[in-house]
Design a protein around this motif. Structure first.
Motif, short mmCIF file in Angstrom:
data_model
loop_
_atom_site.label_atom_id
_atom_site.label_comp_id
_atom_site.label_asym_id
_atom_site.label_seq_id
_atom_site.Cartn_x
_atom_site.Cartn_y
_atom_site.Cartn_z
N GLU A 8 41.03 38.72 35.83
CA GLU A 8 39.62 38.03 36.10
C GLU A 8 40.06 36.38 35.71
OE1 GLU A 8 34.85 37.86 35.22
OE2 GLU A 8 36.22 39.34 34.25
N ALA A 9 40.47 36.44 34.51
CA ALA A 9 40.69 34.77 34.10
C ALA A 9 41.32 34.17 34.85
CB ALA A 9 41.27 34.96 32.58
N VAL A 10 42.72 34.80 35.30
CA VAL A 10 43.53 34.15 36.39
C VAL A 10 42.90 33.90 37.62
CG1 VAL A 10 45.91 34.29 37.46
CG2 VAL A 10 45.83 34.87 35.28
N LEU A 11 42.12 34.89 38.36
CA LEU A 11 41.60 34.53 39.33
C LEU A 11 40.24 33.36 39.51
CD1 LEU A 11 41.38 38.30 41.03
CD2 LEU A 11 42.92 36.43 41.54
N TRP A 12 39.71 33.73 38.36
CA TRP A 12 38.72 32.32 38.40
C TRP A 12 39.36 31.02 38.43
CZ3 TRP A 12 34.43 32.29 40.22
CH2 TRP A 12 33.38 33.40 40.00
N ASN A 13 40.70 30.87 37.65
CA ASN A 13 41.36 29.66 37.67
C ASN A 13 41.95 29.27 39.04
OD1 ASN A 13 40.19 28.42 35.16
ND2 ASN A 13 41.97 29.58 33.94
N ILE A 14 42.43 30.29 39.66
CA ILE A 14 43.02 30.19 40.96
C ILE A 14 41.80 29.62 42.14
CG2 ILE A 14 43.69 31.21 43.05
CD1 ILE A 14 45.39 33.30 41.36
#
Length: 155
Positions: A8-14
């Protein structure tokens, strides 16, 4: 502060650099990433280049892009992803920064060589070639992470 998964953290920053930091309550870092992304995006004219690239007008994308500004983008973008990931990962996880670092290196190199590279008579340009360079960055980063982790466990 909201706790989130690594994915979730990576996808929000993508979606937009700084979003996972904001969602986790790291407001100063989150705002800094959002502002940096906005400044780099506007000054490099990246959105216009993305639009032209997806319309198949690679030459127009190359004409509008400001490479000097855009070369900052991969490092900040991937560092933002890493920071979000790091905030969500277990404390004992080792070497997880390597795929992010190698992606930043490879995407930056892909951007630098993009005016000169043609693959199977197709010129990918300043948007698609760096995206392709993400793949070897991930593979090398995960491979080195695997080697280092395996060496650590054999001692």
């Amino acid at each position: 502060m909201k706790k989130m998964s690594k994915l979730e953290a990576v996808l929000w920053n993508i979606a937009f650099p700084g979003f996972s930091q904001l969602l986790m309550g790291h407001y100063i870092k989150g705002v800094l990433f959002v502002v940096l992304e906005f400044v780099m995006n506007v000054n490099s004219r990246f959105n216009q280049a993305i639009m032209y690239s997806f319309l198949g007008e690679i030459e127009k994308a190359e004409m509008v892009i400001n490479y000097q500004w855009l070369m900052f983008y991969p490092c900040v973008y991937l560092f933002s992803m890493w920071d979000g990931y790091r905030s969500a990962m277990p404390a004992d996880e080792k070497y997880s920064f390597l795929p992010f670092v190698f992606c930043a290196y490879f995407v930056t190199v892909g951007l630098m060589v993009s005016p000169k590279v043609t693959i199977f008579q197709v010129h990918p340009g300043p948007v698609f070639l760096p995206m392709l360079f993400l793949i070897p960055g991930l593979l090398i980063g995960f491979f080195i992470k695997f080697l280092l982790a395996a060496k650590l466990y054999t001692k």
